[in-house]
Motif scaffolding. Structure first.
Motif, PDB file in Angstrom:
ATOM      1  N   ILE A  77      -1.043   5.831   3.117  1.00  0.00           N
ATOM      2  CA  ILE A  77      -1.430   5.357   4.329  1.00  0.00           C
ATOM      3  C   ILE A  77      -2.259   3.918   3.918  1.00  0.00           C
ATOM      4  O   ILE A  77      -2.129   2.961   4.767  1.00  0.00           O
ATOM      5  CB  ILE A  77      -2.289   6.257   4.928  1.00  0.00           C
ATOM      6  N   LEU A  78      -3.143   4.036   2.851  1.00  0.00           N
ATOM      7  CA  LEU A  78      -3.889   2.801   2.386  1.00  0.00           C
ATOM      8  C   LEU A  78      -3.092   1.660   2.253  1.00  0.00           C
ATOM      9  O   LEU A  78      -3.402   0.382   2.668  1.00  0.00           O
ATOM     10  CB  LEU A  78      -4.749   3.069   1.397  1.00  0.00           C
ATOM     11  N   LYS A  79      -1.857   1.766   1.690  1.00  0.00           N
ATOM     12  CA  LYS A  79      -0.831   1.001   1.263  1.00  0.00           C
ATOM     13  C   LYS A  79      -0.227   0.112   2.692  1.00  0.00           C
ATOM     14  O   LYS A  79       0.080  -0.858   2.887  1.00  0.00           O
ATOM     15  CB  LYS A  79       0.219   1.362   0.397  1.00  0.00           C
ATOM     16  N   VAL A  80      -0.242   1.248   3.330  1.00  0.00           N
ATOM     17  CA  VAL A  80       0.665   0.675   4.867  1.00  0.00           C
ATOM     18  C   VAL A  80      -0.533  -0.018   5.466  1.00  0.00           C
ATOM     19  O   VAL A  80      -0.254  -1.087   6.125  1.00  0.00           O
ATOM     20  CB  VAL A  80       0.988   1.757   5.682  1.00  0.00           C
ATOM     21  N   LEU A  81      -1.843   0.258   5.391  1.00  0.00           N
ATOM     22  CA  LEU A  81      -2.809  -0.525   6.118  1.00  0.00           C
ATOM     23  C   LEU A  81      -3.209  -2.026   5.609  1.00  0.00           C
ATOM     24  O   LEU A  81      -3.512  -2.731   6.459  1.00  0.00           O
ATOM     25  CB  LEU A  81      -4.211  -0.020   6.053  1.00  0.00           C
ATOM     26  N   SER A  82      -2.802  -1.981   4.101  1.00  0.00           N
ATOM     27  CA  SER A  82      -2.901  -3.134   3.704  1.00  0.00           C
ATOM     28  C   SER A  82      -1.681  -4.220   4.030  1.00  0.00           C
ATOM     29  O   SER A  82      -2.134  -5.356   3.795  1.00  0.00           O
ATOM     30  CB  SER A  82      -2.853  -2.995   2.256  1.00  0.00           C
TER      31      SER A  82
END
Length: 257
Positions: free
Chosen positions: A232-237
């Motif tokens: 999820i954090l990779k997507v948000l980045s």
């Protein structure tokens, strides 16, 4: 890929499962946010106490009592956040808190059950977003970044592929009518937020975290909390203005409405 650098993040329902996993992911970043706000309905319960113990190890972690169904509780949390972020606003609001309660089907679904899940999963998400909107606007206005991003200002609504009317994922395993309907309504809320809040510089996104081994999930699932939340954090980045109002999964794939 843009580096995810929110100045502040608030995650609802973050004393266990995906919410706690997201909090840990932000805390463990090489460049963690100045403030990470983690919320729990009951800070004196087992999970609430564990969250408070985590805060002893991280001075940038603030633990808040928050019941997303209770306007007074929401407003009290907003005031606490204001005290910490001051004039910088809140960069990212992650609406993770939600319930499933019972594994219902069409034969035994009840109005009371449906109303209970809508009150939490849909109305609760609306109320929290409305209450924190002024702080999100402040963050967007203060940011030097162009366009929309999660390093500027964003509302992230944790959804589920069970809400996809096209896919109807897991139907033969579990109908969970009220859960599906409440999450589908939450997706529409995300779309509405994306249209209304874009003018303020706020990105809005619905994310399916995968079928994760949590208290709400089961043990027969392929994805761990750590895998899901790091994804999820990779997507948000990497989401940008073109992604606002989208429904993505934890790997960045588009989920059909």
């Amino acid at each position: 890929m843009e580096i995810l650098q929110p100045q502040s993040v608030l995650v609802t329902g973050s004393d266990r499962g995906i919410g706690l996993g997201l909090v840990n992911q932000f805390l463990e970043k090489p460049n963690p946010p100045e403030w990470v706000f983690a919320t729990s309905m009951n800070l004196e319960g087992y999970h609430g106490k564990e969250l408070k113990n985590l805060a002893l190890l991280h001075p940038n972690l603030v633990v808040l009592q928050l019941d997303i169904r209770d306007l007074k509780s929401i407003e009290a949390a907003v005031q606490r956040v204001k005290e910490h972020v001051k004039g910088n606003g809140l960069t990212v609001l992650i609406n993770n808190a939600g319930i499933l309660v019972k594994f219902t089907c069409l034969a035994n679904e009840t109005p009371e059950q449906m109303a209970s899940l809508y009150h939490t999963n849909t109305i609760g998400t609306l109320q929290v977003s409305q209450a924190f909107l002024p702080l999100l606007k402040v963050a967007a206005q203060a940011s030097p970044k162009k366009g929309l991003s999660c390093s500027k200002a964003a509302i992230i609504n944790i959804s589920s592929d069970f809400s996809s009317m096209e896919e109807m994922s897991g139907w033969w395993l579990s109908q969970v009518i009220s859960y599906r309907c409440s999450k589908t309504a939450g997706n529409m809320l995300t779309r509405c937020q994306s249209l209304e809040y874009k003018q303020f510089g706020i990105l809005s996104l619905a994310i399916h975290p995968g079928w994760v081994k949590t208290a709400m999930g089961t043990c027969l699932v392929p994805t761990t909390v750590k895998e899901s939340t790091s994804g999820i954090l990779k997507v948000l980045s990497r989401v940008t203005e073109k992604d606002t109002g989208s429904f993505l999964d934890w790997e960045g794939n588009v989920v059909p409405w």
